[in-house]
Write an enzyme that holds these catalytic residues in place. Structure first.
Site, PDB file in Angstrom:
ATOM      1  N   ASP A  60       0.744  -1.625  -0.025  1.00 39.16           N
ATOM      2  CA  ASP A  60      -0.065  -0.195   0.017  1.00 39.16           C
ATOM      3  C   ASP A  60       0.987   0.871   0.016  1.00 39.16           C
ATOM      4  O   ASP A  60       1.382   1.318   1.192  1.00 39.16           O
ATOM      5  CB  ASP A  60      -1.218  -0.250   1.283  1.00 39.16           C
ATOM      6  N   MET A  69     -12.597  -1.425  -4.006  1.00 46.62           N
ATOM      7  CA  MET A  69     -11.587  -0.797  -2.237  1.00 46.62           C
ATOM      8  C   MET A  69     -13.393  -1.234  -1.009  1.00 46.62           C
ATOM      9  O   MET A  69     -14.222  -1.098  -1.391  1.00 46.62           O
ATOM     10  CB  MET A  69     -11.843  -0.040  -1.681  1.00 46.62           C
TER      11      MET A  69
END
Ligand code: DX5
Ligand code: ZN
Length: 242
Positions: free
Chosen positions: A54, A156
């Protein structure tokens, strides 16, 4: 533009590699960065099929994490593909650097990338597999015109920025809807789900059409990452056989 050279050649001389679905992608966001080599080895031994990294810039999301330097260091620790999730503004400026550092899959956010055909082509030209990420509130229709150009869509299931958040339940239906739209359009893109994924929802996500399951705190929370990865990988293996 030719593929950019990587420091470490990809296994089997291939370019980008997408794992066989369903695949467990531990996110190292909540791992112990002081012992990253051990954490990665443990998750790999537990059945990880790729690692999800990430990247946050403090602008697109209210947090900052790692850059190409750390991706390059992680690339030396594992032969598994590296799935680099760019939660950054102006991603085109950094795609080549991440590809050189060892990214095999690269996703950008639709909300941060207004010229998606150009961005997706840039990722492909760099020798990586392109994906586009959508926040939970962004409808899947915004990708309709570009489905055929994508190797994966990242849905997401939390608002991006932090590990350890609760899964936003309506995303389950969004996974099913995206699977149906991809099939209708004949596109081959895989579906990745990221945020709040764990033992309680991972099988249902696969049943609704998810291919790559990102799990951060469900693997790395300070206790037995190998065992926790193994438990999730076993659930995925059983879901695949159904
Ligand atoms: C959130 C990140 C996720 C995060 C997932 O912005 O994109 O990859 O690490 O962590 P968990 O699984 O704990 O929600
Ligand atoms: Zn992520």
């Amino acid at each position: 533009m030719a593929s950019v050279p990587r420091e470490k050649p990809r296994a089997g001389g291939k370019t980008a590699r997408l794992p066989l679905a369903p695949a467990l992608a531990p996110s190292i966001l909540t791992a112990d960065f002081g012992h990253l080599a051990d954490e990665i080895a443990a998750a790999e031994a537990g059945g990880a099929k790729l690692f999800h990294l990430d990247v946050m810039d403090g602008h697109f999301v209210p947090n900052m994490t790692i850059g190409p330097l750390v991706v390059r260091a992680i690339d030396k620790l594992t032969d598994l593909p590296l799935d680099v999730h760019l939660m950054i503004e102006r991603p085109d400026l950094y795609i080549e650097a991440f590809a050189r550092a060892g990214a095999d899959l690269i996703s950008v956010h639709q909300e941060a990338a207004p010229h998606l055909h150009r961005t997706v082509q840039l990722i492909r030209d760099c020798g990586a597999s392109p994906g586009v990420a959508l926040n939970p509130a962004t409808p899947i229709g915004v990708l309709e015109e570009i489905f055929g150009d994508l190797d994966f869509v990242l849905l997401m299931s939390v608002d991006p920025g932090f590990g350890g958040q609760r899964f936003i339940a309506p995303v389950m239906k969004k996974v099913r809807a995206l699977r149906a739209r991809l099939e209708e359009s004949g596109a081959k893109a895989k579906i990745e789900v990221d945020g709040g994924v764990g033992p309680d929802n991972i099988v249902a996500l696969v049943e609704n059409g998810a291919d790559i399951l990102v799990a951060g705190s469900a693997v790395f929370d300070g206790r037995d990452p190998r065992g926790r990865a193994r438990a999730l990988a076993d659930l995925l293996e059983r879901a695949r056989r159904r």
